[in-house]
Design an enzyme around this catalytic site. Structure first.
Site: not given
Ligand code: ADP
Length: 395
Positions: A9, A93, A181, A241, A379
């Site tokens: 990732n 990813r 996600h 964010r 993940e």
């Protein structure tokens, strides 16, 4: 020799990795870790499956290790520590699969070129995700590589959920809601049947609350709506964010504050959210421990927006059987779960405070009409599963 899979990732300045042993049908985690600060004084840390520190290393700032140096180091480290292991594939990813990819794919140079065309849709993530793929394709062309997309799980969402009310010519350029996600949501959807068969077959909202935060409405295991849209800045306020903004705010920033695209990008991705509102920190733990009223305000805004989105996603589902908390804040903050569940009382959620304090997995009372769960996401395992499935299929 035992077969092993590597999961990567890659971010702008870090490379996270996990190694899994392929054990018949099972994938056993062996080690995971991170190479970070790749553009400055890089650091490496690796842990075994129980969390025990296996190794660490630090580099000077000059010359910067970079992604290529990090991959080379990792390769050597795996060779030195992976006694009896044979690397049979790498799963990556990749944030954006565009409109083409509803599932993971085996990578080659042509496909990486196509994925490169999606960089304008995810400029802060996609280039970094693709870099290690290119390096490995060049250095180890025989090593199979697979891309797993954060957008793929949402690919089958209803057309209405993917649409912006913009002129068709703009939509046709790919300006639509994608959702992110997806690997986390897919993992949760895969384990939910073991915990709550009714919700798994029915209507669930999963709350992925980490530094990046989003929520996904899942009906019978499929994504039907998500709070993130064209980019991963939409929806909930996050660590840094802003989440959803009235588009008119952007026009105001341009016209009145004379900000250009890069300055606005910095503002809405790096300086807003929990950090912007609190003026203190993007980290939920720090805010929860602070006595500063601005920290409390940031937390209240975060929870308020989650409550509003929950109503919206329940409307998209036409009902609600369960909510599931996951990721750093969702898995570890009893305070946030408590506040969210109380805001969701009108949707039939009745919290069991003792179960919540204990971390679940079920945190709703026996009488609760809508169940509430805490389920850790994984993940990396989802990527490893996809990678193995795709490579097995090809043999
Ligand atoms: P990322 O999106 O970077 O993967 P994580 O899923 O690791 O992020 O989530 C990071 C967030 O989780 C941070 O805001 C951190 O403060 C929060 N967090 C982690 N542990 C706790 C805890 N025990 N209590 C409250 N918040 C926590």
């Amino acid at each position: 020799m035992t077969d092993a899979l590597l999961v990567l990732n890659a971010g702008s300045s870090s490379l996270k990795f996990s190694v899994f042993r392929v054990d018949g049908d099972a994938l056993r985690p062996l080690a995971s870790g991170v190479l970070e600060e790749l553009t400055q004084a890089a650091r490496f840390r690796a842990r075994d499956a129980s969390g025990k520190l296996l190794d660490e290393k630090a580099w000077p700032a000059e010359p910067a290790l970079g992604h290529a140096g990090a991959l080379e180091f990792l390769n050597g480290w795996l060779r030195a520590h992976g006694d009896g292991l044979r690397l049979v594939g790498v799963g990556h990813r990749v944030v954006h699969g565009g409109t083409d990819h509803a599932a993971p794919v085996r990578l080659d140079a042509t496909l990486v070129d196509r994925l490169e065309t999606l960089v304008p849709l995810a400029p802060l993530h996609q280039p970094h995700n693709l870099l290690p793929i290119r390096i490995l394709l060049e250095r180890q062309p025989a090593l199979p590589q697979v891309a797993c997309f954060d957008t793929a799980f949402h690919h089958g969402a209803p057309a209405l959920a993917q649409a912006f009310a913009l002129p068709r010519a703009i939509t046709e350029r790919g300006v639509r809601r994608y959702g992110f996600h997806g690997l986390s949501y897919e993992y949760i959807a895969s384990v939910l049947p073991q915990h709550d068969a009714r919700a798994a077959a029915g209507k669930t909202v999963v709350l992925h609350l980490g530094n990046g935060a989003s929520m996904c409405a899942i009906a019978g295991g499929r994504s039907v709506a998500s709070t993130m849209g064209f980019t991963a800045v939409d929806g909930l306020p996050m660590g840094t964010r802003s989440g959803a903004l009235d588009p008119g705010v952007i026009l105001y920033l341009i016209d009145e504050l004379k900000m250009d695209a890069r300055a606005i990008e910095r503002l809405i991705y790096k300086e807003s959210g929990l950090l912007g509102v609190s003026g203190l920190s993007s980290d939920m733990r720090t805010l929860a421990e602070s006595s500063d009223p601005r920290a409390a305000e940031a937390i209240e805004l975060f929870v308020y927006r989650i409550g509003r989105e929950l109503g919206s996603l329940a409307a998209a589902l036409g009902g609600l059987d369960a909510i599931v908390f996951t990721a750093g804040i969702g898995e570890h903050s009893a305070l946030i779960r408590d506040k969210v569940c109380r805001a969701a009382a009108w949707l039939g959620v009745e919290l069991d405070p003792a179960a919540n304090a204990g971390g679940g997995p079920r945190i709703s009372s026996a009488a609760s009409r809508t169940a509430a769960w805490v389920l850790p996401t994984n993940e990396e395992l989802m990527i490893a599963r996809h990678t193995r499935a795709l490579l097995t299929e090809e043999h």
